[in-house]
Every structure is written in structure tokens, then in C-alpha cells.
Enzyme design. Structure first.
Site, mmCIF file in Angstrom:
data_model
loop_
_atom_site.group_PDB
_atom_site.id
_atom_site.type_symbol
_atom_site.label_atom_id
_atom_site.label_comp_id
_atom_site.label_asym_id
_atom_site.label_seq_id
_atom_site.Cartn_x
_atom_site.Cartn_y
_atom_site.Cartn_z
ATOM 1 N N CYS A 1 0.809 -1.227 0.000
ATOM 2 C CA CYS A 1 0.000 0.000 0.000
ATOM 3 C C CYS A 1 0.838 1.270 0.000
ATOM 4 O O CYS A 1 0.588 2.201 -0.780
ATOM 5 C CB CYS A 1 -0.936 -0.002 1.203
ATOM 6 S SG CYS A 1 -0.144 -0.494 2.751
ATOM 7 N N HIS B 1 -3.083 6.440 4.291
ATOM 8 C CA HIS B 1 -1.656 6.582 4.580
ATOM 9 C C HIS B 1 -1.193 7.954 4.084
ATOM 10 O O HIS B 1 -1.527 8.364 2.967
ATOM 11 C CB HIS B 1 -0.829 5.532 3.838
ATOM 12 C CG HIS B 1 -0.967 4.138 4.359
ATOM 13 N ND1 HIS B 1 -1.671 3.806 5.492
ATOM 14 C CD2 HIS B 1 -0.452 2.967 3.885
ATOM 15 C CE1 HIS B 1 -1.591 2.498 5.690
ATOM 16 N NE2 HIS B 1 -0.863 1.971 4.733
#
Lengths: 346, 346
Positions: A132, A252
Site C-alpha cells: 500500500c 496513509h
């Protein structure tokens, strides 16, 4: 008149945080599905999940589950991928793997569609979905790489707990409530559920994601280093990463310093980012606009802001890159790959 | 037989987050106090605060408050320092200023005792306490600078809300409870209370601390750049900073990449850090030991860990630096300076 090829799809890890998002995206994108099979561990088998208005029962994933499957999306952990993907490939399924199991396998393309979609066609049954934190960074850096070349990347991450699965979300919420209520916190699963030491994540930051390697970097940091080079197809790019878990649920964030090989103009960089597929530039200091995890949550795009030339190195710039780790960082990137396989001319 | 000189002390901003810690440390350290005066804005005047078992009434700070004061500790914002410090100096007080007001004034020493205590004696009535995020970084880097020289620092911060004062702590707690209860969050003060746009800090990270400058950096980032050079006494050190607010109450964490001028050995770096005053090395990947904000909270030390050589630049290393921003980052550094003034031979 037109015809559409429909596919037999399997989703392995259907009850997990990423699997849930994959199903939602397959519905939303109206993916050309003939049949869909929801697979999981024995523990979750028997649960029902709604898909396009129908209640589907989750089945235990076994080597035989993949008979007749055209496309299988895996997000049930590296061990499950290693155990089942060879069988799925043998049964003729194209496997899109969200885990670390095959990413660095030289035979397996590691794909972020905005960066190296052309690698998909060379697959031998497996296409790996990158980590990710890597996906959002390379998606944002690709337009800069193409225009100027990149010599060096130094990244520090601010990663959401959902990257560690649904249990980590529960853990953050439970701990946060305990702290607010003045109770003691008993950390239960972070930073790494399989390791003995646990640390509090509520109102804290933890500089460890995944296990430590002998060189002092964590596996997550090594993923960012190696996967960036493989996806960009350029081992000369120097990458340094420090990966940190923060008490955020979805999204994130990354503080990225990047050295380019040619002189650049900051406005030109912003134009390149604005025009790049899958990238949204959010960058207006005068109105305090920059990407935020809370704004990125639930969206497929990668958001970039705080673009500024370094004050000491005129060939370097700093930027802030945010994306929903379960979407572009996992489920959406996988579904983009699945769409390319289903409709390669798109 | 011995005699001890006692001092008339004033604490300006006595009711704030830093002022509270200064008072606690003066008690704890048994600072040689003859009289103590607690000063604040008109709004907080009249409150009582316990100090060494006595209830003291907070008075409004005015130019005349400093008559007879020997040492005045300021932490009531830059405007208050600019307005009152000239009067305090005129009255003969030595002023230790926690704000940004005089830090870059060439006449004013900017002091972290572990780094440049020798600069204190040259003061002309004012000694500036550096920015919290700068203090912990230079304290940790000083032993490396002395041994190898430093050419370049790239830092990304994870800063606690208490750096923005008591109101920001309340804001984080209130917002966190709202999110956990499923209610809408109405951001009220962060990232910068005096600016129009507010962002959610609960379960989020905000890449803005203080106002934006024309070069795209925030004032907090520019403080880290300029103050590091001034404290180290070396304008050739290249510094890049990205400063980020995280939902942590106490303790700033920093991901620091540093390029040294000479070859080094990682074990030697760890020994230097272990032996350095005010530094605690917490660095054992095999037992998942590294500095954490929750462990640093309430302690005066600077904690360093995750020390590892960069994989692409053998003259560079990465480290993780954590300290309580209200203590070493503010109150403790100020009280260390006050102790030096009171007992210069120590």
C-alpha cells in the site's frame, strides 16, 4: 450490437478489510461477472455477505475452489497466497495477489496501472499488487520520473491502522476509548500480531511496521525500497524509508523528499501532477489546502500537496502524498488490474 | 559552611502548558528561589497555583512586574515576549524566552545546554530557548556532529498537540470522543488558531504547523532549518524539514536522515549516543525496543533509536528521536539554562 465476455471471479479473504472493499468496487464498477465465489479461512466460512442484492455464503478456500475460476483476487495473507495460488494457476485462473508472496518473484509482474500497466500482459498466471505505501508513492512520482528522472527518494510514512486489518481498527478504537476514560491500555496486536511485544497505538506513533530485518530496516521499509525499483523498472533509484504506524483509521500519508536528475520548475511539477491519471493535486498554502487522510478516506485517488523546492538542493523537492490504503493501496489497484485483464483494450 | 545565592524568579505564562511544567521543575530541582512571581495575561490573573505547598496568586504581567526580578522565564507567546522582555531586561532581569521572538536575533544566544552551553555567558539579558522540535534533534545530533561532521539533515516530524497549548489537548480529546461516539467533528483551533481554516486532528495527521512562508515551507519547518544552523554554529549544515501534527498528547517523534562528513561505524554511533548527556539510547530491534512518545512523556531525556546505516549512501544514517515536547522541548531546557545562570560552575 455488442457482446460482453463475463468472468468467473473468486475473492479470497472476502471477509477481511481489503476483501470487503474489493467486493464493493466490483459492484460499483459493474465488473463483468458470470459467477462470483467468496472464499476465506475455515474460521470465517459460512458467513454471508451481500453482493449486488444477493446474500452469498462464504466458503472455505481449498485448492479445488479455483476449478472454473477465471480471475482470483487474493488478500488473505502471504501464507494463504503461497499455499493456494499455485493450484489456482493450475486450474487456469489469473491470480491478482495483494500479499507479499510473489512481489519480488522475477516471473511475476508487480503492477501499478498508472505506472507499468504494460507489464500485465507478460504475466504467467500471477500479477502482484504492491504494498500500500509503495503504490501511492510511485503513482505520484511516475510523472516526475518520466519527465526528469529520479536519483533518490527519502520517505517517512504516517500509516493508518487499517493496513494491519480489521482487528487493528478495533484495537485503535478500543484503546482510544480506554485512554479517554482514564483506564489502563492493554495493547493486544500492534505493531505486529505474530511478535511477542505489543505497543499502544492510541495517542502514540509506532516506528515499526512488519518485522525487523538484519539490516535494521523493517520488512515494510524494505518493501518500499525494492518494490519502488521494480515497479519503476530502475534499480538505480536510491530509496530510503522509515515506516511509522499512526493512530489514523483510513489513509496513509507520506512525507517524500525526492532528488531529480534534471532542473525543474515547481509550477511545471504541479502541472504534471494535475494532469496525471489517478492523481489529484491539493496544494494551496494560502487557503491551507493540502491532502489529509480524513479527506482521502473512501476515495480511489492519490492526493498530492505541499510541493516545494528544497532550500539547499535545487534539484530536490518535498511533497506530501496521501491515499486510502485499502483502496488505491490495495482493493482499487487490484480491481484496476482485474479490469485490464477483463477488458485489455481499455 | 556554605552560602547559597537565592534568586527572585518570575514565570510569565504560568497558567499555560509550558508554564505549569516550569513550576513543577523548579520545585523538583529545588531551584534556589528567594521569591517567585507568577505572571499571566489579564484573563488568567487571579487564579491560584500551588507551589511548594503554598497557594500563589497569578498576577497580570506588566512592564513593572519585573522590578527586582533576577530571572524571568517567558512562555506566553511571541507577542508577550516582544512587549515585555525589553522592560524586564531594563529592570535587570535575565530573561529566558521560550518563544520565537528573539531566537534568530544575532545578539541573543539560542541555547540547548548539551550543545552550546558556552554561549549562555555572552547574553545581553536574553537567552532564547529553541523550538521544541529543534531541541531534541540537535541534542541527539551533537555527538555525531562533533565526531564526524554533518553535511545534510532531512527530517519529518510527528508532533504532539500539546505543542499548540492546553487548548489543543482539549481539542484532541473532545474530537476523539466525538469520532468514537459517531458524531460530527467541528475542528476549532488546529492547525493554527489564528488562521481561518481548521482541520480535524483526531484520527488524522495535519502537515501544517504554524503559518506558511512564501517559499512553501511552514514557519515551524523554517525554525528547524535556521535554528539548527544557529545552535550548531554552522550555516553549512543543509536542513530540510516537514513538520506534521499527529494525534498524540505529549511527545514529539522525528524520523531523521543525516549525512555525515566522514565514514562511521554504526556501533560507534550507538556508543556515542549512549554516552551523551541527556540522551537515552533505546534501540533493540530483536526485542522491538525503540523510543515511543508514550514512554517519553513526563521524562526530561531525549530518546534515540532505530539507528541504521542508509542502504544507498554509506555516509548516511537514519534514526528515530523522541522527547517530551513540554519538557526537554520547552520547560526543562529553560530550567537547565536558569540553573546555569544560578550556578554557572555546574
Amino acid at each position: 450490437m455488442s457482446t460482453q465476455t463475463l468472468f468467473n471471479v473468486a475473492v479470497v479473504g472476502a471477509t477481511g478489510a481489503v476483501g470487503e472493499q474489493i467486493l464493493r468496487l466490483l459492484e460499483q464498477r459493474n465488473f463483468p461477472i458470470a459467477t462470483i465465489k467468496l472464499l476465506s479461512s475455515a474460521r470465517s466460512a459460512g458467513k454471508t455477505i451481500e453482493f449486488k442484492g444477493r446474500q452469498l455464503t462464504v466458503e472455505e478456500a481449498t485448492p479445488e475452489s479455483f476449478r472454473g475460476v477465471d480471475i482470483a483476487l487474493f488478500s488473505a495473507g502471504g501464507d494463504v497466497s503461497k499455499a493456494l495460488i499455485p493450484h489456482a494457476v493450475e486450474h487456469g485462473a489469473v491470480c491478482i495477489d495483494n500479499t507479499n508472496a510473489y512481489r519480488m518473484d522475477p516471473e511475476t509482474p508487480l503492477v501499478v496501472p498508472e505506472v507499468n500497466m504494460d507489464k500485465i500482459s507478460g504475466h504467467k498466471g500471477i500479477i502482484a499488487n504492491p504494498n500500500c505505501s509503495t503504490i501511492q508513492m510511485v503513482a505520484a512520482l511516475k510523472p516526475l520520473y518520466d519527465r526528469y528522472g529520479i536519483s533518490r527518494i527519502i520517505v517517512s510514512t504516517y500509516q493508518a491502522v487499517s493496513g494491519a486489518g480489521s482487528r487493528a481498527i478495533d484495537e485503535l478504537q478500543r484503546q482510544s476509548q480506554e485512554v479517554l476514560s482514564g483506564n489502563d491500555v492493554k495493547p493486544d496486536m500492534l505493531p505486529v500480531s505474530s511478535l511477542p511485544v505489543k505497543h499502544q497505538i492510541a495517542f502514540n506513533v509506532i516506528p515499526q511496521i512488519d518485522k525487523f530485518q538484519d539490516n535494521g530496516f523493517t520488512l515494510e521499509e524494505m518493501k518500499m525500497i525494492r518494490e519502488t525499483q521494480k515497479i519503476m523498472g530502475d534499480d538505480s533509484i536510491e530509496v530510503t524509508a522509515t515506516c511509522v504506524r499512526v493512530p489514523v483509521v483510513y489513509g496513509h500519508s507520506e512525507s517524500v523528499y525526492v532528488e531529480l536528475k534534471k532542473d525543474f520548475d515547481v509550477q511545471e511539477i504541479k502541472s504534471l501532477l494535475s494532469d496525471a491519471p489517478g492523481i489529484v493535486l491539493v496544494d494551496d498554502p494560502s487557503t491551507q489546502q493540502y491532502p489529509l487522510a480524513t479527506d482521502a478516506a473512501g476515495k480511489n485517488d492519490v492526493f498530492v500537496g505541499r510541493v516545494r523546492r528544497d532550500l539547499s538542493n535545487p534539484r530536490a523537492l518535498n511533497m506530501w502524498i496521501v491515499s486510502d490504503n485499502l483502496l488505491k493501496g490495495a482493493a482499487w489497484n487490484a480491481v484496476q488490474i482485474a479490469e485490464y485483464i477483463a477488458i485489455p483494450q481499455s
